[in-house]
Structure formats: C-alpha cells, structure tokens
Design a protein around this motif. Structure first.
Motif, short mmCIF file in Angstrom:
data_model
loop_
_atom_site.label_atom_id
_atom_site.label_comp_id
_atom_site.label_asym_id
_atom_site.label_seq_id
_atom_site.Cartn_x
_atom_site.Cartn_y
_atom_site.Cartn_z
N THR A 78 2.11 1.62 -3.52
CA THR A 78 1.00 2.03 -4.38
C THR A 78 0.65 3.49 -4.15
N ASP A 79 0.66 3.93 -2.90
CA ASP A 79 0.38 5.33 -2.59
C ASP A 79 1.43 6.24 -3.22
N ALA A 80 2.69 5.87 -3.13
CA ALA A 80 3.75 6.66 -3.75
C ALA A 80 3.61 6.67 -5.27
N VAL A 118 0.72 6.37 -6.96
CA VAL A 118 -0.42 7.25 -7.27
C VAL A 118 0.02 8.71 -7.20
N THR A 119 0.81 9.05 -6.21
CA THR A 119 1.33 10.42 -6.09
C THR A 119 2.20 10.77 -7.30
N LEU A 159 0.83 -1.21 0.00
CA LEU A 159 0.00 0.00 0.00
C LEU A 159 0.86 1.26 0.00
N ASP A 160 1.98 1.24 0.69
CA ASP A 160 2.88 2.39 0.69
C ASP A 160 3.47 2.64 -0.69
N THR A 215 -0.10 11.17 -10.37
CA THR A 215 -0.90 12.38 -10.24
C THR A 215 -0.06 13.63 -10.48
#
Length: 108
Positions: A94-96, A98-99, A91-92, A102
C-alpha cells in the motif's frame, strides 16, 4: 468480465472437441479478472526469480505502477495478491502504491 486461459491457439470449441466438456468447464471456472493477468505479467517480466531484494523491489514497483492505473474496485484485491506473491506486507504494498499514485500526480 473474467478471462479464461486456454491452450495457445485454441478456442472454446477446440477445447470442447479435444478434451471434452469437463475441461472446458474447468477452464471457465478458473477464469481470472483481466487486472490479475496484467499485474501478474508485469511482475513476471520484472521479478526474475525473486531471490534478491532488488528483484522483489523491481516486481513491486512494476505491479504498483499498474495498480495505480486500475479501477478502484480492483485495488484492494491486487494489493493482497501482490503482497502474497512477493511475500511482503499489505502495508508495504500500500505504501508503494501511494508513492506511485503521488508521483504520477506530481507535475514534472
């Protein structure tokens, strides 16, 4: 198409001649997708020894910047590989990612 890593300056015929068919088969069996090599190289250049949180963060950012430009078919595999190599959760990563995606899409 995967990439087989051979000794520097050697081609398949060199490996076959010097080390025999078994060595060539091993090299071909260990072939990696090009995306693996590119992401690994980016992390290696960025991460130092991965001792500090800063080194891990630098490696994560370098990796996700490349993954963000990778064909969608390779993304899940690369997220898993980066997670494992850096010792951070999926998840970490994936979050990075997505950032990174974006921010790449945001006009400057």
């Amino acid at each position: 198409m995967d990439v087989a890593l051979l000794p520097t300056g050697a081609d398949p015929a060199d490996v076959l001649r010097r080390s025999g068919p078994g060595a060539l088969r091993e090299a071909l069996a260990a072939a990696l997708p090009p995306a693996d090599l590119v992401v690994d190289d980016a992390m290696a250049r960025a991460w130092g020894r991965l001792v500090s949180p800063e080194e891990r963060l630098s490696a994560l950012r370098a990796a996700v910047a490349l993954i963000a430009r990778t064909a969608p078919v390779h993304v899940a595999r690369q997220v898993g590989r980066v997670s494992e190599r850096l010792g951070v959760g999926h998840l970490d990563v994936t979050d990075a990612l997505v950032t990174a995606v974006t921010s790449a899409m945001t006009p400057r």
